[in-house]
Design an enzyme around this catalytic site. Structure first.
Site, PDB file in Angstrom:
ATOM      1  NE  ARG A 123     -11.779 -27.561  -6.747  1.00 52.35           N
ATOM      2  CZ  ARG A 123     -11.543 -28.743  -6.163  1.00 52.35           C
ATOM      3  NH1 ARG A 123     -11.536 -28.832  -4.861  1.00 52.35           N
ATOM      4  NH2 ARG A 123     -11.326 -29.814  -6.885  1.00 52.35           N
ATOM      5  CB  THR A 124     -17.216 -26.290 -11.262  1.00 51.25           C
ATOM      6  OG1 THR A 124     -15.844 -25.982 -11.509  1.00 51.25           O
ATOM      7  CG2 THR A 124     -18.084 -25.540 -12.261  1.00 51.25           C
TER       8      THR A 124
ATOM      9  CE  LYS B 159     -34.090 -45.330 -18.252  1.00 53.56           C
ATOM     10  NZ  LYS B 159     -35.407 -44.830 -17.764  1.00 53.56           N
TER      11      LYS B 159
ATOM     12  NE  ARG C 292     -16.769 -29.243 -15.173  1.00 56.37           N
ATOM     13  CZ  ARG C 292     -15.804 -29.054 -14.271  1.00 56.37           C
ATOM     14  NH1 ARG C 292     -15.335 -30.075 -13.576  1.00 56.37           N
ATOM     15  NH2 ARG C 292     -15.316 -27.856 -14.066  1.00 56.37           N
TER      16      ARG C 292
ATOM     17  CG  HIS D 209     -13.713 -24.213 -16.358  1.00 59.27           C
ATOM     18  ND1 HIS D 209     -14.978 -23.823 -15.960  1.00 59.27           N
ATOM     19  CD2 HIS D 209     -13.263 -25.046 -15.372  1.00 59.27           C
ATOM     20  CE1 HIS D 209     -15.273 -24.392 -14.807  1.00 59.27           C
ATOM     21  NE2 HIS D 209     -14.249 -25.142 -14.437  1.00 59.27           N
TER      22      HIS D 209
END
Length: 315
Positions: A51-52, A80, A101, A129
């Site tokens: 959703r986000t 890497k 995120r 959040h």
């Protein structure tokens, strides 16, 4: 122009919150525009999201911006050995703003300190959040007509639930009464209870999810027990089904009461609740588009007056 960031809800004043809600309301009237035409938004998701990520990318696309980024860190140079700083600096060369995120608490704050472009926190570990919080505030205002003097029942995983942590901070401006409903293993962390005491936020703790709590609620905010946050899977198994909201529990609730959930759900809301008029979690998810359009526009220097006078609206 001073660089704007959106990292923690604690940075927002009462006026900021109401301002972003107003901006979101304008986008809800006309979500399709070209007000960000020529801009590039990078979405960097070091942790899974549906959703986000999709709502941020849709928000940018519907405002005319282009989107770059990744949803799987395994396909990036991080595998890497590239540091977060180097990733942020590199992406800043390509984008006008970064939505990120990350699984590490404080990662968004760190990124905001090193990036030359605005950073939007799309969730950092179990910490905060803030964009979810803005769509929660938007939805509460939409359904209750106010943010003032509400009884808000937070249910489930209050230990790891970054959405409830952010909501507590945001609601400090609006004289709420919180009811924390959680088993001892998932109770609200002391730092947030101390935050409530410091800011005069009323709260009551419960281990039982009964009619006495439900009947007085203006908002019931259900949360998923987050398996991914547990190092001890036996502990998860003990608490995963402790609270389940069913339709037959809603007979004595307030007429305007709404049930919210940041989603995804597992089984904490029974499917028989979906058709109940108090269920509002899918509408809440839809509101993520408008709230995130407001957030992206705000960090890029677009004002409420710019949005109201925008001539790029697409029908």
């Amino acid at each position: 122009m001073e660089k704007r960031i959106f990292v923690t809800i604690a940075d927002l004043s009462r006026e900021d919150i109401l301002y972003l809600i107003q901006m979101g309301q304008e986008f809800e009237k006309h979500p399709n525009r070209e007000i960000l035409k020529g801009k590039v938004i990078a979405t960097l998701f070091f942790e899974p999201s549906t959703r986000t990520r999709l709502s941020f990318e849709t928000a940018a696309n519907r405002l005319g911006a282009k989107v770059i980024g990744f949803a799987d860190p395994k396909v990036t140079s991080g595998t890497k050995g590239e540091t977060l700083k180097d990733t942020i600096m590199m992406v800043s060369s390509y984008a006008d703003a970064i939505v990120m995120r990350h699984y590490i608490e404080g990662a968004a704050q760190y990124a905001s300190e090193v990036a030359p472009v605005p950073i939007i926190n799309a969730g950092d570990g179990a910490h905060q959040h803030p964009s979810q919080c803005m769509l929660d505030l938007y939805t509460i205002y939409q359904t209750q007509g106010t943010l003032e003097n509400l009884n808000i029942c937070l249910v489930g995983d209050l230990k790891y639930g970054r959405t409830v942590h952010s909501l507590i901070m945001a609601m400090r401006h609006f004289n709420p009464t919180f009811h924390f409903v959680a088993p001892k293993e998932l109770s609200m962390p002391n730092e947030y209870k101390l935050y409530c005491k410091k800011h005069g936020i009323k709260y009551v703790e419960h281990t039982a999810f009964g009619q006495d709590v439900i009947a007085n609620a203006d908002i019931i905010y259900m949360t998923r027990v987050q398996k991914e946050r547990f190092s001890d899977l036996m502990e998860y198994e003990r608490v995963k089904n402790v609270y389940i909201l069913r339709a037959d529990m809603l007979d004595c609730v307030k007429e305007k009461m709404k049930i919210l959930h940041p989603l995804p759900r597992v089984n904490e809301i029974d499917y028989d609740v979906d058709e109940n008029p108090h269920a509002y979690y899918f509408q809440q998810a839809r509101n993520g588009l408008y709230a995130r359009q407001a957030i992206i526009s705000h960090v890029l220097g677009i004002t409420l007056e710019d949005v109201k006078s925008d001539q790029t609206v697409i029908s």
